[in-house]
Design an enzyme around this catalytic site. Structure first.
Site, PDB file in Angstrom:
ATOM      1  N   GLU A  26       0.813  -1.377   0.014  1.00 18.42           N
ATOM      2  CA  GLU A  26       0.143   0.170  -0.038  1.00 18.42           C
ATOM      3  C   GLU A  26       0.860   1.328   0.147  1.00 18.42           C
ATOM      4  OE1 GLU A  26      -2.824   0.216   3.130  1.00 18.42           O
ATOM      5  OE2 GLU A  26      -3.600   2.233   2.636  1.00 18.42           O
TER       6      GLU A  26
ATOM      7  N   ARG B 131       5.599 -13.403   9.349  1.00 20.35           N
ATOM      8  CA  ARG B 131       6.033 -12.143   8.894  1.00 20.35           C
ATOM      9  C   ARG B 131       7.611 -12.023   9.647  1.00 20.35           C
ATOM     10  NH1 ARG B 131       2.399  -8.219   9.095  1.00 20.35           N
ATOM     11  NH2 ARG B 131       3.681  -6.329   9.499  1.00 20.35           N
TER      12      ARG B 131
ATOM     13  N   LYS C   3       4.487   0.630   9.482  1.00 14.31           N
ATOM     14  CA  LYS C   3       4.670   1.720   8.718  1.00 14.31           C
ATOM     15  C   LYS C   3       3.973   3.164   9.544  1.00 14.31           C
ATOM     16  CE  LYS C   3       3.089   0.039   5.158  1.00 14.31           C
ATOM     17  NZ  LYS C   3       2.707  -0.164   3.486  1.00 14.31           N
TER      18      LYS C   3
END
Ligand code: ATP
Ligand code: MG
Length: 559
Positions: free
Chosen positions: A35, A261, A271
């Site tokens: 994104e 992850r 982020k």
């Protein structure tokens, strides 16, 4: 096999089986779907190496898809930064650059199809009301009062939602699945929200935006993705991912596969938090060398090969774990060890005068850039003269046991030069050591002294020839392994106050007059350093410490 995709992982096993059964025409199409709401970090690198690496190894392709469905947080600045970082890591999407926003029209048509099948409805509940009616893991949810609206009514309302007739948040489009499902994601999830905000690519064409769950699987289908690899938190979304594709009767169907992850110690990887550090000026920007971002690692001097090596080593698994920063550091050293020139830099200079060396005599000492393979990088000359600088910490007036460097009356070897002895200590008005008066042994140029053992070797520069430089010592950004571990404590209270130390008095040997921005050096006994590409200019050298040398002292004993 590419070094970066992790060998023999469970995803390969799945792909091997799919290829064997000729599923999806025996092709492998993956995608990396960031994104554009921030810069990429090293966690993303794991996903990039995995997705692009699998495509390479199986002769398939990997798409770069910007998952840009939220007009509030996305920015074209991030698009360029992300493309740049993926290329820098060494991967190429070729012509396969896509944007979810390019599919808005098709996603809308899919939604209309879902409504037509009686599988979606326009709901008038607010976000809070939807949350309240959702139930819990142990209690079923409650049906929306709008759930049984007719197809015709739903279609008319959805058209008006698109046309911007309703205020933000007043209506949603929801899938009609099962409010009693044990999986909360299946309890009539929202698939469109009204958000009358212009989008950086589609302008004000849209007043409604698709949810992640709705956009993702359908975008995978549109691009003929075969293996849609994502992180574990989406495992519970997989039934929904499959349900949508089933309702739409689309073939062939992409398959979602989840992996753990990357979590790295002593840093944060979200982020949102990284953005906060930038916004609040806690770091100098997304490319601050302490950041776990690819831009930060690049600015620090880390090579893309080191990151790929790291991603290959950590592997791909189904269980979450915390990776030690030390592993990344050892990958960085391994990549730099073979061909980085070794030079000398004194970080905190202490003046040394060789009393028995003639005032104006300067010897040029020949020294290879690589000790064991002089032929690889050649050699340079290092001037040796009466006044030198050594590292302040390499001298101790009262040395403890085991200290083999310089002390009053003691000898030490100057790297690639002579053995010297400390004869006298000169102090300033504050009682600080200001200068050492030493003698040198002319018989010891690169040969061991006769009849005695000199155990320490230290680095040095010639005072009249050295070049001044700024050295930036970077350390871990946080002082605890998991800064976000305690939800009641602000992660910023764990910032490491010593994560950056700037040394403005450093001195480098004169061969570094030719150092260029972007070059890497090993400063002997200190670590690997990078000539900062932005702050170094003509006449000003700035070095970023990439990583220290492990156990550097043990290796340097009297060579
Ligand atoms: P963040 O939580 O940092 O904002 P994100 O998952 O929201 O990350 P996206 O831009 O949506 O960021 O991520 C793009 C891809 O990178 C996704 O497929 C995601 O699963 C993957 N990814 C993100 N963080 C990690 C990580 N720490 N380890 C491995 N893959 C990751
Ligand atoms: Mg995300």
């Amino acid at each position: 096999m590419s070094e970066s995709a992790g060998s023999g992982n469970f995803i390969r096993t799945i792909i091997d089986a799919d290829l064997a059964s000729a599923k999806n025409g025996a092709s492998v199409v993956t995608r990396f779907p960031p994104e554009p709401n921030g810069y990429l970090h090293i966690g993303h690198a794991k996903s990039i190496c995995l997705n692009f690496g699998l495509a390479q190894d199986y002769g398939g392709r990997c798409h770069l898809r910007f998952d840009d469905t939220n007009p509030l947080t996305e920015d074209p600045e991030y698009i360029e930064a992300i493309k740049n970082d993926v290329r820098w890591l060494g991967f190429d999407w070729g012509e396969h650059l896509y944007y979810t926003s390019d599919y808005f029209e098709r996603l809308y048509e899919f939604a209309v199809r879902l409504i037509g099948k009686g599988k979606a409805f326009v709901c008038g509940l607010s976000a809070d009301e939807i949350r309240d009616a959702r139930g819990t893991l142990t209690a079923p949810g409650r049906d929306s009062p709008d759930r049984e609206r007719s197809v015709a009514e739903n279609l008319a309302l959805f058209t008006r939602m698109r046309a911007g007739e309703f205020p933000d948040g007043s209506r949603t489009l929801r899938a009609k699945i099962d409010m009693a499902s044990p999986n909360l994601n299946m309890r009539d999830p929202v698939i469109y929200r009204i958000r009358r905000t212009p989008h950086y690519r589609t302008g004000d064409a849209w007043s409604i935006y698709p949810s992640y769950d709705w956009a993702h699987g359908q975008s995978d289908f549109i691009e003929s993705v075969t293996h849609s690899i994502c992180t574990l938190e989406f495992e519970d979304h997989r039934p929904l991912y499959d349900w949508f594709l089933e309702q739409l009767e689309t073939e062939p169907r992409p398959q979602q596969i989840e992996f753990a992850r990357l979590n790295l110690g002593y840093t944060v990887m979200s982020k949102r938090l990284l953005q906060e550090l930038v916004r609040e000026g806690i770091v100098s920007g997304w490319d601050d060398p302490r950041m776990p971002t690819l831009a930060g690692l690049r600015r620090r001097g880390v090579t893309p090969q080191a990151i790929r090596r790291f991603c290959g080593l950590i592997g791909v698994a189904k269980a979450d774990s915390l990776v030690d920063m030390g592993l990344l550091e050892s990958c960085i050293r391994k990549e730099l060890d073979a061909d980085t020139p070794r030079v000398m830099c004194v970080h905190q200079p202490l003046r040394v005068v060789l009393q028995d060396w003639p005032e104006d005599r300067v010897d040029q000492l020949e020294a290879p850039y690589l000790q064991n393979q002089p032929e690889t990088l050649g050699s340079r000359q290092i001037p040796f003269s009466r006044v030198l600088y050594i590292e302040r910490e390499d001298f101790m007036e009262q040395p403890p046991k085991g200290f083999f460097r310089l002390a009053p009356g003691r000898e030490v070897r100057l790297r690639r030069a002579y053995v010297i002895r400390c004869e006298e200590v000169i102090k300033d008005a504050n009682g600080e050591v200001a200068e050492l008066r030493c003698s040198y042994d002319p018989e010891t140029l690169n040969t061991a002294p006769a009849g005695r053992k000199v155990r320490g070797t230290i680095h040095w520069v010639s005072a009249g020839h050295a070049i001044s430089a700024e050295v930036r010592l970077y350390d871990r950004l946080f002082s605890v392994p998991i800064p976000t571990a305690d939800k009641d404590v602000d992660y910023k209270s764990h910032l490491n106050p010593a994560s950056l130390e700037v040394l403005r008095q450093a001195l480098v040997e004169p061969s570094l007059a030719s150092a260029r921005p972007g070059e890497r050096y090993q400063f002997e006994r200190k670590g690997y350093y990078f000539v900062d590409p932005i702050d170094s200019q003509e006449g000003k050298l700035v070095f970023n410490r990439i990583v220290t040398l492990r156990d550097s002292w043990a290796k340097m004993k009297d060579k």
